[in-house]
Design a protein around this motif. Structure first.
Motif, PDB file in Angstrom:
ATOM      1  N   CYS A 258      -1.114  -0.363   7.697  1.00 57.73           N
ATOM      2  CA  CYS A 258      -1.225   1.097   7.648  1.00 57.73           C
ATOM      3  C   CYS A 258      -2.644   1.568   7.970  1.00 57.73           C
ATOM      4  O   CYS A 258      -2.956   2.753   7.823  1.00 57.73           O
ATOM      5  CB  CYS A 258      -0.822   1.621   6.278  1.00 57.73           C
ATOM      6  SG  CYS A 258       0.875   1.281   5.869  1.00 57.73           S
TER       7      CYS A 258
ATOM      8  N   LEU B  44      -4.786   6.828  -0.593  1.00 50.41           N
ATOM      9  CA  LEU B  44      -3.395   6.364  -0.571  1.00 50.41           C
ATOM     10  C   LEU B  44      -2.508   7.399  -1.264  1.00 50.41           C
ATOM     11  O   LEU B  44      -2.935   8.063  -2.200  1.00 50.41           O
ATOM     12  CB  LEU B  44      -3.262   5.028  -1.313  1.00 50.41           C
ATOM     13  CG  LEU B  44      -3.139   3.808  -0.416  1.00 50.41           C
ATOM     14  CD1 LEU B  44      -4.502   3.479   0.138  1.00 50.41           C
ATOM     15  CD2 LEU B  44      -2.566   2.642  -1.179  1.00 50.41           C
ATOM     16  N   THR B  45      -1.271   7.503  -0.803  1.00 51.78           N
ATOM     17  CA  THR B  45      -0.364   8.453  -1.456  1.00 51.78           C
ATOM     18  C   THR B  45       0.161   7.854  -2.751  1.00 51.78           C
ATOM     19  O   THR B  45       0.149   6.637  -2.942  1.00 51.78           O
ATOM     20  CB  THR B  45       0.846   8.758  -0.554  1.00 51.78           C
ATOM     21  OG1 THR B  45       1.539   7.533  -0.339  1.00 51.78           O
ATOM     22  CG2 THR B  45       0.410   9.351   0.764  1.00 51.78           C
TER      23      THR B  45
ATOM     24  N   ALA C 128       4.826   1.972  -4.945  1.00 50.58           N
ATOM     25  CA  ALA C 128       5.451   0.843  -4.261  1.00 50.58           C
ATOM     26  C   ALA C 128       4.710  -0.449  -4.576  1.00 50.58           C
ATOM     27  O   ALA C 128       5.331  -1.488  -4.835  1.00 50.58           O
ATOM     28  CB  ALA C 128       5.478   1.084  -2.759  1.00 50.58           C
ATOM     29  N   LEU C 129       3.379  -0.374  -4.592  1.00 45.87           N
ATOM     30  CA  LEU C 129       2.587  -1.566  -4.920  1.00 45.87           C
ATOM     31  C   LEU C 129       2.867  -2.028  -6.350  1.00 45.87           C
ATOM     32  O   LEU C 129       3.042  -3.214  -6.612  1.00 45.87           O
ATOM     33  CB  LEU C 129       1.097  -1.275  -4.752  1.00 45.87           C
ATOM     34  CG  LEU C 129       0.569  -1.315  -3.322  1.00 45.87           C
ATOM     35  CD1 LEU C 129      -0.891  -0.894  -3.292  1.00 45.87           C
ATOM     36  CD2 LEU C 129       0.715  -2.726  -2.751  1.00 45.87           C
TER      37      LEU C 129
ATOM     38  N   GLN D 123      -5.599   6.166  -5.208  1.00 45.14           N
ATOM     39  CA  GLN D 123      -5.328   7.552  -4.804  1.00 45.14           C
ATOM     40  C   GLN D 123      -6.611   8.247  -4.370  1.00 45.14           C
ATOM     41  O   GLN D 123      -6.605   9.047  -3.433  1.00 45.14           O
ATOM     42  CB  GLN D 123      -4.651   8.314  -5.941  1.00 45.14           C
ATOM     43  CG  GLN D 123      -3.181   7.951  -6.067  1.00 45.14           C
ATOM     44  CD  GLN D 123      -2.491   8.672  -7.204  1.00 45.14           C
ATOM     45  OE1 GLN D 123      -2.736   9.848  -7.421  1.00 45.14           O
ATOM     46  NE2 GLN D 123      -1.653   7.960  -7.921  1.00 45.14           N
TER      47      GLN D 123
ATOM     48  N   VAL E  57       0.709  -5.005   4.083  1.00 44.45           N
ATOM     49  CA  VAL E  57       1.240  -3.660   4.333  1.00 44.45           C
ATOM     50  C   VAL E  57       0.095  -2.655   4.477  1.00 44.45           C
ATOM     51  O   VAL E  57       0.088  -1.819   5.386  1.00 44.45           O
ATOM     52  CB  VAL E  57       2.207  -3.240   3.204  1.00 44.45           C
ATOM     53  CG1 VAL E  57       2.657  -1.798   3.388  1.00 44.45           C
ATOM     54  CG2 VAL E  57       3.404  -4.173   3.168  1.00 44.45           C
ATOM     55  N   LEU E  58      -0.903  -2.763   3.574  1.00 44.11           N
ATOM     56  CA  LEU E  58      -2.035  -1.834   3.629  1.00 44.11           C
ATOM     57  C   LEU E  58      -2.791  -1.982   4.947  1.00 44.11           C
ATOM     58  O   LEU E  58      -3.157  -0.990   5.583  1.00 44.11           O
ATOM     59  CB  LEU E  58      -2.981  -2.088   2.461  1.00 44.11           C
ATOM     60  CG  LEU E  58      -2.495  -1.585   1.085  1.00 44.11           C
ATOM     61  CD1 LEU E  58      -3.469  -1.992  -0.002  1.00 44.11           C
ATOM     62  CD2 LEU E  58      -2.309  -0.076   1.103  1.00 44.11           C
TER      63      LEU E  58
ATOM     64  N   ALA F 156       3.164   7.631  -3.596  1.00 49.24           N
ATOM     65  CA  ALA F 156       4.333   6.800  -3.297  1.00 49.24           C
ATOM     66  C   ALA F 156       3.907   5.374  -2.966  1.00 49.24           C
ATOM     67  O   ALA F 156       4.520   4.409  -3.433  1.00 49.24           O
ATOM     68  CB  ALA F 156       5.112   7.398  -2.138  1.00 49.24           C
ATOM     69  N   ALA F 157       2.819   5.243  -2.193  1.00 47.02           N
ATOM     70  CA  ALA F 157       2.357   3.902  -1.818  1.00 47.02           C
ATOM     71  C   ALA F 157       1.893   3.141  -3.060  1.00 47.02           C
ATOM     72  O   ALA F 157       2.156   1.944  -3.206  1.00 47.02           O
ATOM     73  CB  ALA F 157       1.224   4.012  -0.807  1.00 47.02           C
ATOM     74  N   VAL F 158       1.225   3.870  -3.950  1.00 38.71           N
ATOM     75  CA  VAL F 158       0.753   3.225  -5.178  1.00 38.71           C
ATOM     76  C   VAL F 158       1.924   2.741  -6.019  1.00 38.71           C
ATOM     77  O   VAL F 158       1.950   1.617  -6.520  1.00 38.71           O
ATOM     78  CB  VAL F 158      -0.122   4.215  -5.986  1.00 38.71           C
ATOM     79  CG1 VAL F 158      -0.438   3.644  -7.352  1.00 38.71           C
ATOM     80  CG2 VAL F 158      -1.390   4.526  -5.216  1.00 38.71           C
TER      81      VAL F 158
ATOM     82  N   GLY G  76       1.157  -6.845  -0.427  1.00 38.36           N
ATOM     83  CA  GLY G  76       0.574  -5.503  -0.472  1.00 38.36           C
ATOM     84  C   GLY G  76      -0.557  -5.366   0.534  1.00 38.36           C
ATOM     85  O   GLY G  76      -0.646  -4.360   1.260  1.00 38.36           O
TER      86      GLY G  76
END
Lengths: 525, 359
Positions: free
Chosen positions: B42, B319-320, B326-327, B315, B38-39, B322-324, B35
């Motif tokens: 981004c 972060l969106t 996904a994590l 959030q 990826v973060l 969707a990203a949350v 995670g």
């Protein structure tokens, strides 16, 4: 009558096994077995359960490695490391328990793990190929059907088709008719004869005498892991085969002497009057059984497994409800038989399939030990369950059973099959005040443990408990029983005082044959 | 044949709890690492986000209150699913039972008047009864018709959801404030003891412990364990298998219903469409994490609550959703993988010398 293959001189064997030996811990499965298979013959392999038939064939197809001896294929020494290599050499086996993927279609199963399967093929292509194969070998299957939907007979045809599709020259069938209806068996025999007519060979494993006589050209009899004889079937009769299969010598081992002589028959403890019961699939499992279980005697139930013994043992212990007939306990009719009722009156039960119904595999040894005693003090106190008291009982049972445990908290599935069986046996003996029903109690035990177990059953008998011993081992039954009942296709075929019984008659009855068939007598008269 | 020694993975059937725990800790760290990468890719600073999460969820009073409020329904729905797992069945309908528990408690709260303690007790009973009623049909279908309970409990979730939407936006909608999405305020409230954290939290903590004790130290508990482990053996031991199955299923529904009741009377104070917040489905995850252990439910729910809480905090950091999600999914997936890997052991394969020499 067997149709003999036309052979002037015995052809050179396709397969020859020479001096095959195989030992498992505590068991000699095969010892010095010679066997040969000629082209264009159906060769029956006959013997009781545990005679070493399946082991021999598993050695031939590469599932086991022999400890001694060699395998000749077309005269050349050969050994297979796996069934895949065996089938590549043209030897395919259809096992007693089918090895099909139940959620797949017939076509998919036929093509599974086969090098000739097209790499990219639609269901239609596979089904068309399967249909073509089915026609070629004269085996009626529905290529698009899922295995789930098929009867046992249809599943067997799929298994056979799988083997034949891979160009097998030799087809090995392990107890193929055990799961078939008579009509399905006739279809199978027709297919086997067609296969033989094409010059191929079949090894037909069975313990059913009439079938062996009907289908085979030659028969080899195994007993106790050794070959007794190989004979042309034309020279054989059911009587002769039964004698060869069961043997005359029995291991008495002093068990008989331990049985206190009976002055008179004991009182009837459990009595079945015209009791019928359905099997798990709802078909007739037990048909019109009349049986009396007496105190202070061991009643043996002989028969090939799957002929109603499970249903009988479950009826005698309240696990299964009868569809008709009456059960009397000490002369009183039981209105609504249930496991707890039989438990309360002191009927122990060693079930035939302990993992399925005798224990909860994922629970601890301790939890399993109290399975039949948890409702009573000291394990239970009011609504409470006392784990400490359960541990104490578990320790006692383990000590009685001479099982050393790593921990009482270990799930019971981590113990060996033999140790599970010993624990279950001791647990049930503790509650058997009135009677005990032991179904194949010696399964999974070595010889010493079997003797100990039988000894305990005799002790229970001598102390006045009624013992029912269900077994496939005739020698075991002749050693320790007072009376023997024989079961075949759900019926009790006959009941003998053990001292008056002879092996031949019992052996024949187990195969559904009587010494002098009634029809013949009528014709003779 | 080959004299080569090679390493092989061997599956072992029984694994100690300690081994599973170790595997899970490793997997959790691995999930966080993936995670974080990826973060970072981004353009976020994973370290900064991490400290924010810890500070805001565990380091502040508000954070802890929120955690407690999330934990309460998660423990109870997780327990509801675990209770049924104990007898070998799946309750995928905890969400629906949660809704109906909330619905029944709201009905009593809105339309019956009485002294508060008595009314809370009445709401509690109504919530439990509502949850039990909602699983009644799946229970009877399972016990008498062998109908798969996974399907029936799942489908009833949607019925419950629509029913709650209907009453919250229709006949019971709030007429004083004019909001259209929820009912009026339920006048009876679970008393708070730590900021906004109410006594429902304590009930939620006690329930799994109590159930665990029942399983271990009562005859009934033994019967449930045996029935769950092997119904045939239970029948053979003289246990009325069907009756135990029915009791357990109704109990499971009642526990999920109580979660719904506590959510209304303790946290939200109104009935509204999204009140379950997927707690019923998250309960399935909690139960899977707990691996059938009632006490483990508390630990599983805690992990889930921290993840949810972290999601809210992330959030606020930009972060969106969707990203949350996904994590969250990443952590769940790694956990599932860890549970499987815990079953494997690396062994040195021995050459088959013994076998070949004999031939």
């Amino acid at each position: 009558m067997p149709e003999l293959a036309v052979q002037n001189a015995p052809a050179k064997p396709i397969i020859a096994l020479e001096g095959i030996g195989k030992v498992f811990p505590g068991v000699i499965a095969n010892a010095d077995v010679d066997f040969d298979l000629r082209p264009g013959e159906i060769h029956a392999l006959l013997g009781e359960n545990g005679a070493g038939k399946s082991t021999l064939m598993n050695i031939l197809t590469g599932i086991y490695r022999p400890d001694s001896g060699r395998i000749l294929l077309d005269g050349v020494a050969q050994s297979f490391n796996s069934p895949v290599e065996a089938i590549a050499a043209g030897i395919g086996m259809v096992h007693q328990h089918f090895k099909l993927v139940r959620a797949f279609t017939v076509a998919e199963n036929v093509h599974l793990g086969w090098k000739d399967t097209p790499r990219f093929a639609s269901a239609q292509v596979l089904e068309a190929r399967t249909r073509e194969l089915a026609e070629r070998y004269g085996l009626a299957v529905r290529p698009e059907a899922r295995i789930d939907e098929l009867s046992a007979g249809e599943q067997q045809r799929v298994e056979i088709l799988r083997v034949l599709a891979r160009q097998a020259r030799v087809l090995i069938l392990d107890e193929p008719t055990a799961v078939l209806t008579p009509a399905e068996a006739r279809t199978l025999f027709k297919a086997l004869r067609a296969f033989r007519a094409a010059g191929n060979s079949v090894i037909f494993i069975s313990h059913k005498l009439d079938e062996v006589l009907e289908i085979s050209d030659r028969v080899t009899v195994l007993r106790g892991g050794r070959k007794v004889v190989t004979e042309p079937t034309a020279n054989c009769t059911t009587t002769k085969l039964a004698q060869l299969m069961v043997g005359r010598e029995m291991v008495l081992g002093g068990l008989r002497e331990a049985m206190a002589p009976r002055s008179e028959p004991g009182r009837v403890v459990i009595s079945l009057q015209n009791v019928s019961a359905a099997d798990d699939r709802g078909r007739a499992g037990l048909i019109d059984a009349n049986l009396e279980v007496r105190a202070g005697e061991i009643l043996g139930i002989a028969g090939v497994a799957g002929n109603g013994q499970r249903e009988l043992s479950e009826i005698l212990t309240g696990v299964r409800k009868p569809t008709s007939g009456q059960i009397l306990i000490e002369g009183v009719a039981v209105e609504d038989p249930s496991p707890s009722l039989f438990l309360d009156i002191g009927v122990g039960h060693i079930p035939e399939d302990r993992l399925r119904s005798g224990v909860a595999p994922s629970l601890s040894v301790s939890d399993n030990a109290v399975l039949r005693a948890y409702t009573e003090p000291p394990i239970a106190q009011g609504i409470l369950f006392k784990p400490g008291a359960a541990d104490t009982l578990a320790r006692e049972i383990a000590a009685d059973a001479e099982v050393t445990l790593p921990s009482l908290r270990t799930p019971i599935r981590n113990l060996s099959g033999g140790n599970q069986q010993r624990l279950v046996a001791r647990r049930e003996m503790r509650i058997a005040r009135l009677a005990i029903v032991a179904a194949y109690p010696s399964r999974g035990l070595d010889v010493g443990a079997i003797a100990t177990l039988l000894r305990y059953l005799i002790d229970l008998r001598n102390s006045g408990v009624a013992v029912v011993l269900i077994s496939e081992e005739l020698s075991e039954l002749f050693d320790v029983t007072d009376r023997i009942a024989v079961m075949f296709k759900g019926r009790v075929m006959g009941l003998f005082e053990t001292q008056d019984a002879d092996l031949e008659t019992v052996g024949l009855l187990m195969g559904g044959q009587t010494k002098q068939p009634v029809v013949q007598t009528v014709e003779a008269a | 044949m080959s004299g080569l020694q090679s390493l092989r993975l061997v599956r072992v059937s029984a694994v100690s709890g300690r081994r599973i725990l170790a595997a899970r800790v490793l997997s959790f760290i691995a999930a966080l690492a993936v995670g974080a990468i990826v973060l970072a890719a981004c353009g976020f600073d994973p370290l900064h986000l991490g400290t924010q999460i810890i500070k805001k969820s565990l380091g502040s009073r508000f954070g802890l209150e929120d955690l407690g409020l999330l934990l309460t329904p998660l423990i109870l729905t997780g327990l509801a699913v675990t209770v049924m797992m104990k007898i070998g069945l799946w309750n995928i309908g905890a969400d629906g039972q949660f809704y109906i528990g909330a619905f029944a408690a709201t009905a009593i709260g809105l339309f019956v008047k009485g002294p508060e303690p008595f009314m809370l007790l009445l709401c509690f009973i109504a919530g439990a009864a509502g949850g039990a009623v909602w699983i009644l049909v799946p229970t009877l279908a399972r016990a008498y018709g062998k109908v798969d309970e996974i399907i029936t409990t799942l489908l009833l979730n949607f019925v419950a959801l629509l029913l709650v939407y209907y009453v919250a936006t229709g006949p019971w909608r709030d007429r004083t404030t004019g909001t259209v999405a929820s009912t009026g305020r339920v006048p009876y409230e679970m008393p708070d003891f730590f900021g906004s954290l109410h006594w429902g939290f304590v009930i939620a903590l006690i329930a799994p412990v109590l159930f665990g004790l029942l399983l271990r130290y009562t005859k009934w508990g033994y019967e449930i364990r045996l029935t769950g482990a092997n119904p045939e053996a239970a029948h053979y031991a003289g246990i009325p298998v069907r009756r135990r199955m029915i009791t357990i299923m109704l109990l499971s529904g009642a526990i999920a219903g109580i979660a719904g009741m506590l959510e209304v009377t303790g946290t939200v104070h109104r009935l509204q469409g999204g009140i379950s917040n997927n707690y019923g489905y998250l309960g399935v995850m909690v139960a899977v994490l707990a691996r059938g252990s009632p006490a483990g439910v508390i630990a599983g729910a805690l992990l889930m609550a921290i993840i949810l809480n972290a999601g809210i905090i992330l959030q606020t950091q930009g972060l969106t959703t969707a990203a949350v999600l996904a994590l969250t999914g990443l952590i769940m997936m790694f956990t599932a993988v860890a549970d499987q890997f815990a079953h494997y052991r690396l062994v040195r394969a021995l050459p088959q010398a013994a076998a070949t020499a004999a031939g």
